[in-house]
Design a protein around this motif. Structure first.
Motif, short mmCIF file in Angstrom:
data_model
loop_
_atom_site.label_atom_id
_atom_site.label_comp_id
_atom_site.label_asym_id
_atom_site.label_seq_id
_atom_site.Cartn_x
_atom_site.Cartn_y
_atom_site.Cartn_z
N THR A 1 7.12 8.04 -1.19
CA THR A 1 8.06 6.97 -0.81
C THR A 1 7.82 6.58 0.65
O THR A 1 7.06 7.23 1.37
CB THR A 1 9.50 7.45 -1.00
OG1 THR A 1 9.72 8.63 -0.20
CG2 THR A 1 9.78 7.78 -2.46
N ASP A 2 8.48 5.51 1.05
CA ASP A 2 8.34 5.04 2.44
C ASP A 2 9.70 4.59 2.94
O ASP A 2 9.95 3.41 3.18
CB ASP A 2 7.32 3.89 2.49
CG ASP A 2 7.02 3.45 3.92
OD1 ASP A 2 7.31 4.23 4.85
OD2 ASP A 2 6.53 2.32 4.11
N ALA B 1 -5.27 12.66 -0.31
CA ALA B 1 -4.41 11.51 -0.52
C ALA B 1 -5.27 10.33 -0.95
O ALA B 1 -6.43 10.22 -0.53
CB ALA B 1 -3.63 11.16 0.75
N ALA B 2 -4.71 9.48 -1.80
CA ALA B 2 -5.46 8.33 -2.30
C ALA B 2 -4.65 7.06 -2.09
O ALA B 2 -3.48 6.99 -2.48
CB ALA B 2 -5.77 8.51 -3.78
N PRO C 1 0.82 -1.21 0.00
CA PRO C 1 0.00 0.00 0.00
C PRO C 1 0.85 1.26 0.00
O PRO C 1 1.91 1.31 0.62
CB PRO C 1 -0.80 -0.13 1.31
CG PRO C 1 -0.86 -1.60 1.56
CD PRO C 1 0.46 -2.13 1.10
N ALA C 2 0.37 2.27 -0.71
CA ALA C 2 1.08 3.54 -0.81
C ALA C 2 0.07 4.66 -0.99
O ALA C 2 -1.06 4.43 -1.44
CB ALA C 2 2.06 3.52 -1.99
N LEU C 3 0.47 5.87 -0.64
CA LEU C 3 -0.40 7.03 -0.80
C LEU C 3 0.03 7.83 -2.02
O LEU C 3 1.21 8.12 -2.21
CB LEU C 3 -0.34 7.93 0.43
CG LEU C 3 -1.10 7.48 1.67
CD1 LEU C 3 -0.94 8.51 2.79
CD2 LEU C 3 -2.58 7.23 1.38
N ALA C 4 -0.96 8.18 -2.84
CA ALA C 4 -0.72 9.07 -3.97
C ALA C 4 -1.29 10.45 -3.63
O ALA C 4 -2.37 10.56 -3.05
CB ALA C 4 -1.40 8.52 -5.22
N VAL C 5 -0.55 11.48 -3.99
CA VAL C 5 -0.98 12.86 -3.73
C VAL C 5 -0.68 13.71 -4.95
O VAL C 5 0.07 13.30 -5.84
CB VAL C 5 -0.26 13.45 -2.49
CG1 VAL C 5 -0.55 12.63 -1.24
CG2 VAL C 5 1.23 13.56 -2.74
#
Length: 283
Positions: A212-213, A194-195, A126-130
């Protein structure tokens, strides 16, 4: 003379029996398990092709649950993702960094199941897109920026997807949207800032960026093969392990896009391995 002929005949029969047994073992097709979804099937074709590259017949077997198939012997190999497998075998595991997730997953595997090498550069977590504007306002392009702005975080996700309830110490309650298109429209319209997506999602629009993480706030999900212990030769295990050396997240995204566009998964994998050949030291 008759005795010698009989002895020769018996020797020939014995030799043919030995060759036949050995040939049957080598020619048995190895079943690589996959769920009936595009990503699982794609990974299964990748590992099946790797086995064939090293001279082992193999095929993809679509089953309801590859892990159940692995336990029953219906399949011999079952690709997956480290974090999801850890959660399956040791629910509630706390590890998040890739190497520790893999070690904990291996420790939790049931008797009779082994793991090959995980693809350190290939993940789908899982990641957040902005939007660029949001990243600028937050002062960063890493997940830590989202955590710093937890009080104003408004997250969206596609209905039915499983996403983390927390990012570090930041609790996340997501608004749901019917599909990816609606989700990213809401992001552009600032209904959310954020998505939720994933690092290997093939449908991320070009006008957004994925955070990134670097500090592993979200648990690692690296590609990894499981297999039935004592069922594969050293060469066959090596074939599985060599996938980790050629597959990365960008390559996985490209493979998924081709399949999403209607290409045959087996043909897509063959093309990928033609461009990224596996090692030949064990052939």
């Amino acid at each position: 003379m008759a005795a010698r002929r009989l002895a020769a005949a018996l020797s020939l029969v014995a030799a043919l029996f030995v060759v036949g047994c050995g040939g049957g073992s080598e020619s048995t097709s190895i079943a690589v398990g996959a769920r009936d979804d595009s990503l699982s099937t794609l990974l299964a074709h990748l590992y099946a092709a790797a086995l064939r590259t090293h001279g082992s017949p193999s095929h993809v077997a679509v089953v309801d649950d590859p892990l159940v198939g692995l336990d029953s012997g219906e399949v011999i190999v079952a690709p997956g993702f480290t974090g999801r497998l850890l959660e399956t075998f040791a629910p509630g595991g706390k590890a998040r960094a890739a190497a520790q997730v893999y070690r904990d997953m291996v420790a939790a595997l049931p008797e009779g199941v082994a793991a090959g090498e995980y693809a350190e550069s290939a993940e789908d977590k899982p990641a957040l897109a902005v939007t660029e504007a949001t990243a600028d306002a937050w002062g960063g392009r890493d997940m830590t920026a989202a955590v710093r702005n937890c009080d104003t975080l408004r997250v969206g996700q596609v209905t039915g997807t499983l996403r983390p309830a927390k990012i570090g110490n930041c609790a996340v309650k997501a608004r749901e949207f019917p599909d990816t298109a609606a989700l990213f429209t809401a992001l552009r319209d600032r209904q959310v800032n954020a998505a939720w997506t994933s690092t290997a999602d093939a449908d991320i629009p070009e006008d957004v960026l994925v955070l990134t993480d670097r500090t592993a706030l979200i648990r690692a999900e690296n590609v990894v093969p499981l297999y039935r212990r004592n069922e594969l030769s050293e060469v066959q295990v090596l074939a599985l392990n060599e996938v980790a050396g050629v597959l990365d997240t960008a390559g996985l995204v490209q493979l998924r896009r081709q399949v999403a566009d209607g290409a045959d998964p087996a043909a897509v994998v063959d093309g990928f391995l033609a461009e990224h050949p596996l090692g030949a030291t064990s052939r």
